[in-house]
Design a protein around this motif. Structure first.
Motif, PDB file in Angstrom:
ATOM      1  N   HIS A  17      48.605 -33.958 -49.570  1.00  0.00           N
ATOM      2  CA  HIS A  17      47.780 -32.918 -49.698  1.00  0.00           C
ATOM      3  C   HIS A  17      46.020 -33.507 -48.367  1.00  0.00           C
ATOM      4  O   HIS A  17      45.329 -33.738 -47.833  1.00  0.00           O
ATOM      5  N   ALA A  18      45.719 -35.138 -48.303  1.00  0.00           N
ATOM      6  CA  ALA A  18      44.877 -36.188 -47.991  1.00  0.00           C
ATOM      7  C   ALA A  18      45.110 -36.116 -46.282  1.00  0.00           C
ATOM      8  O   ALA A  18      44.582 -35.860 -45.715  1.00  0.00           O
ATOM      9  N   ILE A  19      46.268 -35.414 -46.108  1.00  0.00           N
ATOM     10  CA  ILE A  19      46.856 -35.620 -44.125  1.00  0.00           C
ATOM     11  C   ILE A  19      46.041 -34.419 -44.228  1.00  0.00           C
ATOM     12  O   ILE A  19      45.649 -34.240 -42.441  1.00  0.00           O
ATOM     13  N   GLN A  20      46.580 -33.004 -44.919  1.00  0.00           N
ATOM     14  CA  GLN A  20      45.890 -32.364 -44.586  1.00  0.00           C
ATOM     15  C   GLN A  20      44.733 -31.604 -45.105  1.00  0.00           C
ATOM     16  O   GLN A  20      44.298 -31.499 -43.315  1.00  0.00           O
ATOM     17  N   GLU A  21      43.469 -32.366 -45.117  1.00  0.00           N
ATOM     18  CA  GLU A  21      42.627 -32.137 -45.873  1.00  0.00           C
ATOM     19  C   GLU A  21      42.027 -32.820 -44.139  1.00  0.00           C
ATOM     20  O   GLU A  21      40.847 -32.707 -43.533  1.00  0.00           O
ATOM     21  N   LEU A  22      42.407 -34.552 -43.397  1.00  0.00           N
ATOM     22  CA  LEU A  22      42.427 -34.916 -42.714  1.00  0.00           C
ATOM     23  C   LEU A  22      42.805 -33.840 -41.550  1.00  0.00           C
ATOM     24  O   LEU A  22      41.290 -33.487 -40.605  1.00  0.00           O
ATOM     25  N   GLY A  23      43.398 -33.224 -41.152  1.00  0.00           N
ATOM     26  CA  GLY A  23      44.116 -32.118 -40.378  1.00  0.00           C
ATOM     27  C   GLY A  23      42.353 -31.337 -40.092  1.00  0.00           C
ATOM     28  O   GLY A  23      42.043 -30.910 -39.016  1.00  0.00           O
ATOM     29  N   ALA A  24      42.384 -30.636 -41.678  1.00  0.00           N
ATOM     30  CA  ALA A  24      41.458 -29.599 -41.268  1.00  0.00           C
ATOM     31  C   ALA A  24      40.110 -29.755 -41.649  1.00  0.00           C
ATOM     32  O   ALA A  24      39.283 -29.352 -40.222  1.00  0.00           O
ATOM     33  N   ALA A  25      39.616 -30.506 -41.576  1.00  0.00           N
ATOM     34  CA  ALA A  25      38.142 -31.348 -41.093  1.00  0.00           C
ATOM     35  C   ALA A  25      37.789 -31.937 -39.376  1.00  0.00           C
ATOM     36  O   ALA A  25      37.475 -31.767 -38.781  1.00  0.00           O
ATOM     37  N   ALA A  26      39.688 -32.251 -38.723  1.00  0.00           N
ATOM     38  CA  ALA A  26      39.143 -32.037 -37.229  1.00  0.00           C
ATOM     39  C   ALA A  26      39.330 -30.897 -36.620  1.00  0.00           C
ATOM     40  O   ALA A  26      38.828 -31.064 -35.637  1.00  0.00           O
ATOM     41  N   ARG A  27      40.006 -29.814 -36.838  1.00  0.00           N
ATOM     42  CA  ARG A  27      39.733 -28.373 -36.755  1.00  0.00           C
ATOM     43  C   ARG A  27      38.177 -28.145 -37.358  1.00  0.00           C
ATOM     44  O   ARG A  27      37.914 -27.792 -35.772  1.00  0.00           O
ATOM     45  N   ARG A  28      37.976 -28.334 -38.392  1.00  0.00           N
ATOM     46  CA  ARG A  28      36.518 -27.778 -38.335  1.00  0.00           C
ATOM     47  C   ARG A  28      35.691 -28.240 -37.707  1.00  0.00           C
ATOM     48  O   ARG A  28      34.742 -28.047 -36.586  1.00  0.00           O
ATOM     49  N   ALA A  29      35.322 -29.527 -36.827  1.00  0.00           N
ATOM     50  CA  ALA A  29      35.003 -30.746 -36.446  1.00  0.00           C
ATOM     51  C   ALA A  29      34.973 -30.389 -34.529  1.00  0.00           C
ATOM     52  O   ALA A  29      33.843 -29.998 -34.354  1.00  0.00           O
ATOM     53  N   ARG A  30      36.204 -30.078 -34.464  1.00  0.00           N
ATOM     54  CA  ARG A  30      36.326 -29.814 -33.115  1.00  0.00           C
ATOM     55  C   ARG A  30      35.927 -28.164 -32.942  1.00  0.00           C
ATOM     56  O   ARG A  30      34.881 -28.246 -32.001  1.00  0.00           O
ATOM     57  N   SER A  31      35.451 -27.521 -33.450  1.00  0.00           N
ATOM     58  CA  SER A  31      35.838 -26.016 -33.895  1.00  0.00           C
ATOM     59  C   SER A  31      34.002 -25.661 -33.517  1.00  0.00           C
ATOM     60  O   SER A  31      33.504 -24.948 -32.963  1.00  0.00           O
ATOM     61  N   ALA A  32      33.277 -26.792 -34.484  1.00  0.00           N
ATOM     62  CA  ALA A  32      31.724 -26.787 -34.439  1.00  0.00           C
ATOM     63  C   ALA A  32      31.384 -27.071 -32.863  1.00  0.00           C
ATOM     64  O   ALA A  32      30.513 -27.484 -32.819  1.00  0.00           O
ATOM     65  N   ALA A  33      31.828 -28.199 -32.044  1.00  0.00           N
ATOM     66  CA  ALA A  33      31.588 -28.840 -30.958  1.00  0.00           C
ATOM     67  C   ALA A  33      32.102 -28.185 -30.000  1.00  0.00           C
ATOM     68  O   ALA A  33      31.553 -27.779 -28.918  1.00  0.00           O
ATOM     69  N   GLY A  34      32.903 -26.439 -30.537  1.00  0.00           N
ATOM     70  CA  GLY A  34      32.842 -25.639 -29.129  1.00  0.00           C
ATOM     71  C   GLY A  34      34.017 -26.342 -28.036  1.00  0.00           C
ATOM     72  O   GLY A  34      34.235 -25.403 -26.925  1.00  0.00           O
ATOM     73  N   GLU A  35      34.712 -27.144 -28.388  1.00  0.00           N
ATOM     74  CA  GLU A  35      35.360 -27.529 -28.018  1.00  0.00           C
ATOM     75  C   GLU A  35      37.114 -26.587 -28.066  1.00  0.00           C
ATOM     76  O   GLU A  35      37.757 -26.437 -29.110  1.00  0.00           O
ATOM     77  N   GLY A  36      38.761 -26.737 -27.078  1.00  0.00           N
ATOM     78  CA  GLY A  36      39.703 -25.899 -27.555  1.00  0.00           C
ATOM     79  C   GLY A  36      40.564 -27.295 -27.882  1.00  0.00           C
ATOM     80  O   GLY A  36      40.075 -28.319 -27.646  1.00  0.00           O
ATOM     81  N   GLN A  37      41.693 -27.061 -28.463  1.00  0.00           N
ATOM     82  CA  GLN A  37      42.174 -28.342 -28.192  1.00  0.00           C
ATOM     83  C   GLN A  37      42.926 -28.716 -26.735  1.00  0.00           C
ATOM     84  O   GLN A  37      43.172 -30.138 -27.165  1.00  0.00           O
ATOM     85  N   ALA A  38      43.158 -28.041 -25.952  1.00  0.00           N
ATOM     86  CA  ALA A  38      42.975 -28.880 -25.429  1.00  0.00           C
ATOM     87  C   ALA A  38      42.134 -29.816 -24.461  1.00  0.00           C
ATOM     88  O   ALA A  38      42.470 -30.809 -23.551  1.00  0.00           O
ATOM     89  N   GLN A  49      49.560 -30.445 -28.312  1.00  0.00           N
ATOM     90  CA  GLN A  49      50.473 -30.440 -29.323  1.00  0.00           C
ATOM     91  C   GLN A  49      50.315 -30.926 -30.278  1.00  0.00           C
ATOM     92  O   GLN A  49      50.129 -30.694 -32.123  1.00  0.00           O
ATOM     93  N   THR A  50      50.029 -32.303 -29.915  1.00  0.00           N
ATOM     94  CA  THR A  50      49.923 -33.534 -30.830  1.00  0.00           C
ATOM     95  C   THR A  50      48.602 -32.682 -31.642  1.00  0.00           C
ATOM     96  O   THR A  50      48.395 -33.264 -32.819  1.00  0.00           O
ATOM     97  N   ILE A  51      47.002 -32.005 -31.108  1.00  0.00           N
ATOM     98  CA  ILE A  51      45.777 -31.973 -31.281  1.00  0.00           C
ATOM     99  C   ILE A  51      46.949 -31.040 -32.651  1.00  0.00           C
ATOM    100  O   ILE A  51      46.014 -30.819 -33.486  1.00  0.00           O
ATOM    101  N   GLY A  52      47.330 -30.326 -32.187  1.00  0.00           N
ATOM    102  CA  GLY A  52      47.968 -28.834 -33.375  1.00  0.00           C
ATOM    103  C   GLY A  52      48.348 -29.421 -34.494  1.00  0.00           C
ATOM    104  O   GLY A  52      48.238 -28.988 -35.643  1.00  0.00           O
ATOM    105  N   ARG A  53      49.461 -30.986 -34.701  1.00  0.00           N
ATOM    106  CA  ARG A  53      49.590 -30.986 -35.356  1.00  0.00           C
ATOM    107  C   ARG A  53      49.768 -32.505 -35.918  1.00  0.00           C
ATOM    108  O   ARG A  53      49.535 -31.726 -37.692  1.00  0.00           O
TER     109      ARG A  53
END
Length: 85
Positions: A17-38, A49-53
């Motif tokens: 659960h903690a790992i999944q929370e870290l991933g979700a936080a990373a996704r929110r922060a990246r999106s808020a910064a207006g950046e794509g995974q690439a 693919q590492t960003i996606g994982r």
């Protein structure tokens, strides 16, 4: 689990659960910064693919990559010591 993954089958639910929370936080922060995974992958020096994982909360991603992605967007992680029994 996919062949070649070296993840303990005994990983606890709290840790997962903690790992999944870290991933979700990373996704929110990246999106808020207006950046794509690439863009995030290029900045971190990893494959997209590492960003996606990481963002999917997969437990097999190197901890340095996870913490590095969080740091790119100003997120720090504080360790909490377990309470004495």
């Amino acid at each position: 689990m996919a062949q070649g993954k070296r993840i303990s089958a005994d990983i606890g639910g709290d840790a997962l659960h903690a790992i999944q929370e870290l991933g979700a936080a990373a996704r929110r922060a990246r999106s808020a910064a207006g950046e794509g995974q690439a863009a995030a992958a290029a900045r971190l020096g990893v494959h997209v693919q590492t960003i996606g994982r990481i963002e999917a909360g997969e437990p097999g991603v190197a901890i340095g990559h996870v913490l590095g992605l969080l740091a790119l967007y100003g997120i720090g992680v504080r360790l909490q010591q377990p309470e004495a029994r």
